[in-house]
Scaffold this motif. Structure first.
Motif, PDB file in Angstrom:
ATOM      1  N   PHE A 226       0.802  -1.110   0.003  1.00  0.00           N
ATOM      2  CA  PHE A 226      -0.041  -0.133   0.056  1.00  0.00           C
ATOM      3  C   PHE A 226       1.041   1.253   0.129  1.00  0.00           C
ATOM      4  CE2 PHE A 226      -2.916  -3.202   2.102  1.00  0.00           C
ATOM      5  CZ  PHE A 226      -3.620  -3.332   1.069  1.00  0.00           C
ATOM      6  N   GLY A 227       2.022   1.086  -0.001  1.00  0.00           N
ATOM      7  CA  GLY A 227       3.077   2.395  -0.006  1.00  0.00           C
ATOM      8  C   GLY A 227       3.275   2.926   1.254  1.00  0.00           C
ATOM      9  N   GLY A 228       4.232   4.077   1.134  1.00  0.00           N
ATOM     10  CA  GLY A 228       4.560   4.608   2.385  1.00  0.00           C
ATOM     11  C   GLY A 228       4.169   6.195   2.776  1.00  0.00           C
ATOM     12  N   ILE A 229       3.167   6.396   2.104  1.00  0.00           N
ATOM     13  CA  ILE A 229       2.439   7.739   2.411  1.00  0.00           C
ATOM     14  C   ILE A 229       1.349   7.913   2.926  1.00  0.00           C
ATOM     15  CG2 ILE A 229       2.113   9.717   1.171  1.00  0.00           C
ATOM     16  CD1 ILE A 229       4.898   9.188   0.540  1.00  0.00           C
ATOM     17  N   VAL A 230       1.184   8.567   4.112  1.00  0.00           N
ATOM     18  CA  VAL A 230      -0.095   8.512   4.960  1.00  0.00           C
ATOM     19  C   VAL A 230      -0.382  10.062   4.875  1.00  0.00           C
ATOM     20  CG1 VAL A 230      -1.041   7.946   7.189  1.00  0.00           C
ATOM     21  CG2 VAL A 230       0.534   6.416   6.003  1.00  0.00           C
ATOM     22  N   SER A 231      -1.522  10.100   4.719  1.00  0.00           N
ATOM     23  CA  SER A 231      -2.074  11.701   5.165  1.00  0.00           C
ATOM     24  C   SER A 231      -3.185  11.817   5.787  1.00  0.00           C
ATOM     25  CB  SER A 231      -2.569  12.456   3.702  1.00  0.00           C
ATOM     26  OG  SER A 231      -1.241  12.500   2.762  1.00  0.00           O
ATOM     27  N   PHE A 232      -3.348  12.747   6.693  1.00  0.00           N
ATOM     28  CA  PHE A 232      -4.475  12.826   7.590  1.00  0.00           C
ATOM     29  C   PHE A 232      -4.796  14.199   7.865  1.00  0.00           C
ATOM     30  CE2 PHE A 232      -1.809  13.833  11.340  1.00  0.00           C
ATOM     31  CZ  PHE A 232      -0.530  13.500  11.072  1.00  0.00           C
ATOM     32  N   VAL A 233      -6.209  14.205   8.283  1.00  0.00           N
ATOM     33  CA  VAL A 233      -6.600  15.384   8.722  1.00  0.00           C
ATOM     34  C   VAL A 233      -6.734  15.577  10.140  1.00  0.00           C
ATOM     35  CG1 VAL A 233      -8.768  17.029   8.445  1.00  0.00           C
ATOM     36  CG2 VAL A 233      -7.973  15.757   6.521  1.00  0.00           C
ATOM     37  N   VAL A 234      -6.292  16.829  10.711  1.00  0.00           N
ATOM     38  CA  VAL A 234      -6.491  16.747  12.314  1.00  0.00           C
ATOM     39  C   VAL A 234      -7.407  17.751  12.599  1.00  0.00           C
ATOM     40  CG1 VAL A 234      -3.979  16.343  12.899  1.00  0.00           C
ATOM     41  CG2 VAL A 234      -4.627  18.800  12.278  1.00  0.00           C
ATOM     42  N   LYS A 235      -8.098  17.552  13.415  1.00  0.00           N
ATOM     43  CA  LYS A 235      -9.211  18.443  13.934  1.00  0.00           C
ATOM     44  C   LYS A 235      -8.785  19.926  14.199  1.00  0.00           C
ATOM     45  CE  LYS A 235     -12.162  14.765  15.720  1.00  0.00           C
ATOM     46  NZ  LYS A 235     -12.587  13.798  17.086  1.00  0.00           N
ATOM     47  N   GLY A 236      -9.489  20.928  13.811  1.00  0.00           N
ATOM     48  CA  GLY A 236      -8.851  22.160  14.300  1.00  0.00           C
ATOM     49  C   GLY A 236      -8.165  23.048  13.432  1.00  0.00           C
ATOM     50  N   GLY A 237      -8.376  22.306  11.948  1.00  0.00           N
ATOM     51  CA  GLY A 237      -7.782  23.076  10.930  1.00  0.00           C
ATOM     52  C   GLY A 237      -6.232  23.485  10.866  1.00  0.00           C
ATOM     53  N   LYS A 238      -6.082  24.561  10.339  1.00  0.00           N
ATOM     54  CA  LYS A 238      -4.519  24.959   9.913  1.00  0.00           C
ATOM     55  C   LYS A 238      -3.714  25.070  11.357  1.00  0.00           C
ATOM     56  CE  LYS A 238      -1.742  28.841   8.895  1.00  0.00           C
ATOM     57  NZ  LYS A 238      -1.547  30.181   8.901  1.00  0.00           N
ATOM     58  N   ASP A 239      -4.301  25.852  12.185  1.00  0.00           N
ATOM     59  CA  ASP A 239      -3.561  25.990  13.514  1.00  0.00           C
ATOM     60  C   ASP A 239      -3.284  24.692  14.307  1.00  0.00           C
ATOM     61  OD1 ASP A 239      -3.612  28.560  13.081  1.00  0.00           O
ATOM     62  OD2 ASP A 239      -5.348  29.190  14.427  1.00  0.00           O
ATOM     63  N   ALA A 240      -4.282  23.743  14.148  1.00  0.00           N
ATOM     64  CA  ALA A 240      -3.728  22.480  14.807  1.00  0.00           C
ATOM     65  C   ALA A 240      -2.758  21.711  14.033  1.00  0.00           C
ATOM     66  CB  ALA A 240      -5.116  21.770  14.895  1.00  0.00           C
ATOM     67  N   ALA A 241      -2.963  21.833  12.751  1.00  0.00           N
ATOM     68  CA  ALA A 241      -1.898  21.144  11.619  1.00  0.00           C
ATOM     69  C   ALA A 241      -0.444  21.689  11.831  1.00  0.00           C
ATOM     70  CB  ALA A 241      -2.367  21.200  10.307  1.00  0.00           C
ATOM     71  N   TRP A 242      -0.492  22.994  12.103  1.00  0.00           N
ATOM     72  CA  TRP A 242       0.680  23.659  12.138  1.00  0.00           C
ATOM     73  C   TRP A 242       1.385  23.185  13.485  1.00  0.00           C
ATOM     74  CZ3 TRP A 242       2.111  28.886   9.979  1.00  0.00           C
ATOM     75  CH2 TRP A 242       2.046  29.139   8.665  1.00  0.00           C
ATOM     76  N   GLN A 243       0.393  23.191  14.681  1.00  0.00           N
ATOM     77  CA  GLN A 243       0.986  22.757  16.056  1.00  0.00           C
ATOM     78  C   GLN A 243       1.592  21.170  15.902  1.00  0.00           C
ATOM     79  OE1 GLN A 243      -2.095  23.222  18.951  1.00  0.00           O
ATOM     80  NE2 GLN A 243      -1.225  21.490  20.126  1.00  0.00           N
ATOM     81  N   VAL A 244       0.938  20.493  15.149  1.00  0.00           N
ATOM     82  CA  VAL A 244       1.618  19.091  14.963  1.00  0.00           C
ATOM     83  C   VAL A 244       2.931  19.129  14.403  1.00  0.00           C
ATOM     84  CG1 VAL A 244       1.261  16.828  14.070  1.00  0.00           C
ATOM     85  CG2 VAL A 244      -0.639  17.970  14.710  1.00  0.00           C
ATOM     86  N   VAL A 245       3.135  19.811  13.246  1.00  0.00           N
ATOM     87  CA  VAL A 245       4.381  20.026  12.413  1.00  0.00           C
ATOM     88  C   VAL A 245       5.378  20.554  13.350  1.00  0.00           C
ATOM     89  CG1 VAL A 245       5.438  21.144  10.609  1.00  0.00           C
ATOM     90  CG2 VAL A 245       3.327  20.396  10.337  1.00  0.00           C
ATOM     91  N   ASP A 246       5.119  21.609  14.159  1.00  0.00           N
ATOM     92  CA  ASP A 246       6.031  22.238  14.972  1.00  0.00           C
ATOM     93  C   ASP A 246       6.530  21.674  16.388  1.00  0.00           C
ATOM     94  OD1 ASP A 246       6.366  24.395  12.921  1.00  0.00           O
ATOM     95  OD2 ASP A 246       4.846  25.694  13.914  1.00  0.00           O
ATOM     96  N   ALA A 247       5.732  20.835  16.610  1.00  0.00           N
ATOM     97  CA  ALA A 247       5.860  19.922  17.735  1.00  0.00           C
ATOM     98  C   ALA A 247       6.800  18.797  17.587  1.00  0.00           C
ATOM     99  CB  ALA A 247       4.475  19.549  18.528  1.00  0.00           C
ATOM    100  N   THR A 248       6.921  18.582  16.372  1.00  0.00           N
ATOM    101  CA  THR A 248       7.979  17.316  15.965  1.00  0.00           C
ATOM    102  C   THR A 248       9.140  17.753  16.437  1.00  0.00           C
ATOM    103  OG1 THR A 248       8.188  17.953  13.677  1.00  0.00           O
ATOM    104  CG2 THR A 248       6.368  16.421  14.164  1.00  0.00           C
ATOM    105  N   GLN A 249      10.055  16.776  16.809  1.00  0.00           N
ATOM    106  CA  GLN A 249      11.475  16.823  16.941  1.00  0.00           C
ATOM    107  C   GLN A 249      12.258  16.094  16.226  1.00  0.00           C
ATOM    108  OE1 GLN A 249      11.522  16.146  21.308  1.00  0.00           O
ATOM    109  NE2 GLN A 249      10.457  17.986  21.932  1.00  0.00           N
ATOM    110  N   MET A 250      11.604  15.046  15.818  1.00  0.00           N
ATOM    111  CA  MET A 250      12.402  13.971  14.919  1.00  0.00           C
ATOM    112  C   MET A 250      12.125  14.246  13.414  1.00  0.00           C
ATOM    113  SD  MET A 250      12.666   9.900  14.963  1.00  0.00           S
ATOM    114  CE  MET A 250      10.786   9.703  14.190  1.00  0.00           C
TER     115      MET A 250
END
Ligand SMILES: *Cc1c(COP(=O)(O)O)cnc(C)c1O
Length: 392
Positions: free
Chosen positions: A306-330
């Motif tokens: 099925f491949g290596g790409i996974v996409s997902f929608v977080v609740k809370g729109g852009k701000d919530a999505a950016w929060q996930v991106v910015d919280a990553t450390q790895m």
């Protein structure tokens, strides 16, 4: 192209290499711009095409040839032309096969630069371009014209992993006397072989999974010996969209581990998709391996993974999505994909940032959408890194 008596994994390790008189075990790199002839007659015969052999590295180089033969063997093709990037592979197909007055019918869900290449450049030369919904076979059929020369699609597509039935699309193309071109970037021949399903030409960005380690830019066009071996090769020979021998060597090494890597990418991606699917901060997950994916059954038939790409929608729109991106450390915040290192992208403000709000809605690019190219780190570390911004 040579016939090898081997299975896929063996081809990936051994096909195409011709050992020199030095007896090297690993493929040699030939950093030379030209090749020397034994006599005036030999030079004339090489240039005249009556004797095969190396001439000039814009269009003949042994290391590049090893790569071409290996990838052709993996895709089950007669011919392969290696190019300097994935985009120059697509450009070479267009330049080699189209003329003014032709029409191209292209999936709406293709790599953004492919859309721009067609609309802003290929169209300048009198080629008509139109776009259709990838998964809607009736729309493909309805979009055909008598002058439709090429149908172009990516499957699975970026970033929502929609899948088109390649065999059905090839039938639609062929009934109209048109050719089907498939960008096989997401699956690679390790998971999907479009030519066996009826496609005429396969293009690759070798930059992604074929290298698999984010080191080099390259591309390839794979298909029959007329259209690829002559028409597309002519673009390479005269237009110089050449792959460097150093990069060809990197891709040769990449191909040797392709099967193993793709299996591991699929395994990690499946686990991540299931974990996200059960997460309360996540609204929706797009992954062909989930039963909820609209083309899950088709993916099972058409792909061996099925491949290596996974996409997902977080609740809370852009701000919530950016929060996930910015919280990553790895995870690496980058648009590249197909790397051993996991990467994360917010399509709405990066790869798909040029779309209008209406176009975003039409293409399903929600403000809360994130795309992860799932790498080969331990899955628990990938989950822990994403959990930080998802509230645990
Ligand atoms: C990256 C990519 C391309 C372009 O490849 P480059 O090597 O960056 O030129 C084309 N198609 C798809 C699906 C891609 O992901």
């Amino acid at each position: 192209m040579q016939d090898f008596p081997w299975e896929f994994e063996t081809l990936a390790v051994r096909a195409g290499h011709v050992r020199t008189h030095e007896g090297e075990h690993s493929e040699a790199i030939f950093p030379t711009s030209s090749f020397v002839f034994g006599s005036a007659a030999e030079a004339a015969a090489r240039f005249g095409g009556t004797e095969p052999g190396n001439i000039y590295a814009r269009f003949t180089n042994p290391t590049v040839r090893y790569f071409q033969e290996r990838l052709a063997a993996l895709e089950g093709a007669e011919s392969c032309v290696a190019t300097s990037s994935g985009m120059s592979a697509i450009l070479s197909v267009m330049l080699g096969l189209l003329k003014a007055g032709d029409h191209v019918l292209c999936s709406r869900s293709v790599f953004g630069t492919t859309t721009l290449l067609l609309q802003s450049y290929i169209a300048k030369f009198g080629v008509e371009i139109s776009f259709v919904e990838l998964t809607d076979l009736a729309a493909w059929e309805a979009g055909l014209q008598p002058n439709t020369r090429l149908l172009f699609a990516e499957t699975p597509a970026n970033p929502l992993t929609e899948i088109v039935d390649i065999r059905a699309l090839a039938d639609i193309a062929h009934r109209n006397g048109s050719l089907l071109v498939i960008d096989n970037c997401f699956c690679t021949p390790a998971l999907q072989r479009p030519l066996e399903l009826g496609a005429d030409i396969v293009v690759h960005s070798a930059t992604k999974y074929l290298d698999g380690q984010g080191r080099a830019l390259g591309g390839a066009v794979v298909g029959d010996k007329e259209r690829v071996g002559k028409d597309v090769y002519g673009v390479l020979r005269n237009g110089g969209v050449t792959m460097s021998p150093f990069n060809a060597w990197i891709f040769l090494k990449g191909l040797e581990t392709l099967s193993l890597r793709m299996k591991a990418h699929c395994e990690n991606a499946m686990q991540l998709a299931q974990w996200l699917d059960a997460h309360e901060a996540v609204e929706q997950v797009y992954y062909p391996g989930l039963v909820s994916h609209p083309q899950h059954e088709l993916a099972k038939q058409q792909q061996s993974g099925f491949g290596g790409i996974v996409s997902f929608v977080v609740k809370g729109g852009k701000d919530a999505a950016w929060q996930v991106v910015d919280a990553t450390q790895m995870l690496s915040i980058t648009a590249n994909l197909g790397d051993t290192k996991s990467t994360i992208t917010h399509p709405a403000t990066t790869t798909h940032g040029r779309l209008t709000p209406e176009q975003k809605v039409q293409s399903g690019i929600a403000d809360g959408l994130l795309r992860v190219s799932v790498g080969l780190e331990n899955i628990r570390d990938i989950q822990r890194d994403l959990a930080r911004g998802l509230g645990g």
